[in-house]
Enzyme design. Structure first.
Site, mmCIF file in Angstrom:
data_model
loop_
_atom_site.group_PDB
_atom_site.id
_atom_site.type_symbol
_atom_site.label_atom_id
_atom_site.label_comp_id
_atom_site.label_asym_id
_atom_site.label_seq_id
_atom_site.Cartn_x
_atom_site.Cartn_y
_atom_site.Cartn_z
ATOM 1 N N HIS A 1 33.291 41.957 34.889
ATOM 2 C CA HIS A 1 32.220 42.944 35.016
ATOM 3 C C HIS A 1 31.659 43.331 33.654
ATOM 4 O O HIS A 1 30.494 43.722 33.554
ATOM 5 C CB HIS A 1 32.714 44.178 35.778
ATOM 6 C CG HIS A 1 32.759 43.973 37.260
ATOM 7 N ND1 HIS A 1 32.034 44.747 38.150
ATOM 8 C CD2 HIS A 1 33.421 43.058 38.016
ATOM 9 C CE1 HIS A 1 32.264 44.320 39.388
ATOM 10 N NE2 HIS A 1 33.106 43.309 39.332
ATOM 11 N N ASP A 2 32.467 43.228 32.612
ATOM 12 C CA ASP A 2 31.954 43.495 31.271
ATOM 13 C C ASP A 2 31.067 42.357 30.793
ATOM 14 O O ASP A 2 29.920 42.561 30.391
ATOM 15 C CB ASP A 2 33.106 43.707 30.286
ATOM 16 C CG ASP A 2 32.590 44.001 28.877
ATOM 17 O OD1 ASP A 2 31.668 44.834 28.760
ATOM 18 O OD2 ASP A 2 33.090 43.409 27.917
ATOM 19 N N GLY B 1 26.867 40.944 28.060
ATOM 20 C CA GLY B 1 27.814 40.103 27.337
ATOM 21 C C GLY B 1 29.160 40.783 27.167
ATOM 22 O O GLY B 1 29.353 41.940 27.549
ATOM 23 N N THR C 1 43.364 34.598 42.843
ATOM 24 C CA THR C 1 44.749 34.292 43.190
ATOM 25 C C THR C 1 45.647 35.499 42.932
ATOM 26 O O THR C 1 46.772 35.563 43.411
ATOM 27 C CB THR C 1 45.264 33.059 42.412
ATOM 28 O OG1 THR C 1 46.548 32.694 42.920
ATOM 29 C CG2 THR C 1 45.362 33.322 40.926
ATOM 30 N N ASP D 1 45.118 37.104 47.807
ATOM 31 C CA ASP D 1 45.890 35.919 48.187
ATOM 32 C C ASP D 1 47.029 36.408 49.077
ATOM 33 O O ASP D 1 47.939 37.092 48.601
ATOM 34 C CB ASP D 1 46.434 35.240 46.924
ATOM 35 C CG ASP D 1 47.358 34.053 47.221
ATOM 36 O OD1 ASP D 1 47.799 33.904 48.371
ATOM 37 O OD2 ASP D 1 47.651 33.295 46.284
ATOM 38 N N THR E 1 50.908 34.565 47.736
ATOM 39 C CA THR E 1 51.519 34.823 46.417
ATOM 40 C C THR E 1 50.594 35.746 45.613
ATOM 41 O O THR E 1 50.031 35.347 44.590
ATOM 42 C CB THR E 1 51.760 33.499 45.644
ATOM 43 O OG1 THR E 1 50.506 32.792 45.532
ATOM 44 C CG2 THR E 1 52.759 32.610 46.352
#
EC number: 1.11.1.7
Length: 311
Positions: A54-55, A60, A178, A231, A234
């Site tokens: 998000h930054d 940038g 993940t 996920d 895991t």
């Protein structure tokens, strides 16, 4: 890999030994902070990765998302669910004791996100430093630059392309899912359940049994603060299981599921589902490009004393 044509031109001014003389223990101090925070709260790594995305996608990689106040990026509703700001603040406080006025918040955030991956089982990636902190943070810049969970593949490719990132980068960096979790509202529009408990799939790309499980975790009228693991198998380990989940049509977001709806991206998903080493290799290269998007270097920006406010 920093010479990649898709990297920002400023990224060539970043350096692997940028703090060798001025703050040689910077990486050690940031990693210790991230490790301690993760031990106390296992959700921290996923939050740090999301914070970096998000930054970097708005103004940038310049820590502009960390600035507090009305009208800032952080104040925009699209950033309301971001977290782990306190981890960056903690690392910065330590650095200000040992290396006052030297290490930028933008570098702290990039290092912390890098460490979040390694501390959850992912690859260790050397990343160059020398980012400067931005002075501009406007809520009006947020919506047009970040990915929403209901985006199509074409919409995501367009935004990634505007940042100098490729379709390959999109697929690989989506693997960040993940780890981490999401609020029910981020995917609840993909299905609906009537008062008798009958389920209707609104998004047919979602596995129906998985959708049924999600209705139990996110029942109608549930608190908006409830979260679900990205996920399901895991959730605290950075591995290639995300891609296996996609192939089983159990991607939590619509923006996950679209990666297997198109041949261009599907081939990469299959490749990474079958070969974790290949995913880790790709992650290293794509993460370098992500953390170099639109960086400010040299005389641009500043080095903030406190990450939540400009000097």
């Amino acid at each position: 890999m920093l010479s990649s044509s898709s990297s920002s031109s400023s990224s060539s001014e970043l350096s692997f030994d940028f703090y060798a003389a001025s703050c040689p223990s910077v990486e050690f101090m940031v990693k210790n902070t991230v490790r301690a925070a993760t031990s106390a709260d296992p959700s921290v790594p996923g939050k740090l990765l999301r914070l970096l995305f998000h930054d970097c996608f708005v103004e940038g990689c310049d820590a502009s998302v960390l600035i507090e106040g009305g009208g800032t990026e952080r104040s925009d509703p699209a950033n309301a669910s971001l977290g782990a700001f306190s981890v960056i603040d903690s690392a910065k406080r330590v650095l200000e004791i040992f290396c006052p006025g030297v290490v930028s918040c933008a570098d702290v955030l990039a290092l912390a996100a890098r460490d979040a991956v390694e501390l959850t089982g992912g690859p260790r990636i050397p990343i160059p430093m020398g980012r400067r902190d931005g002075r501009v943070s406007a809520a009006s810049n947020v919506r047009t630059n970040i990915i929403d969970t209901n985006f199509s593949l074409d919409q995501m490719v367009k935004i990634f392309s505007s940042k100098g990132l490729s379709l390959d980068d999109l697929v690989i960096l989506s693997g960040a899912h993940t780890i981490g979790s999401a609020h029910c509202g981020a995917f609840s529009d993909r299905f609906k359940e009537d008062s008798q408990g009958n389920l209707t799939l609104i998004d047919s790309s979602l596995d129906k049994d998985y959708a049924f499980q999600l209705t139990k975790q996110c029942p109608a009228g549930a608190s908006p603060s409830i979260t679900v693991k990205n996920d399901p198998q895991t959730p605290l380990v950075f591995d290639n299981n995300y891609f296996k989940v996609l192939l089983a049509h159990k991607g939590l977001f619509h923006s996950d599921s679209v990666l297997v709806s198109n041949g261009r991206s599907m081939n990469r998903v299959v490749e990474f589902a079958n070969d974790q080493a290949r995913f880790f290799e790709g992650w290293g290269q794509s993460f370098l490009r992500l953390s170099s998007v639109g960086v400010k270097t040299g005389g641009e920006g500043e080095v903030r004393q406190t990450c939540s406010a400009t000097n």
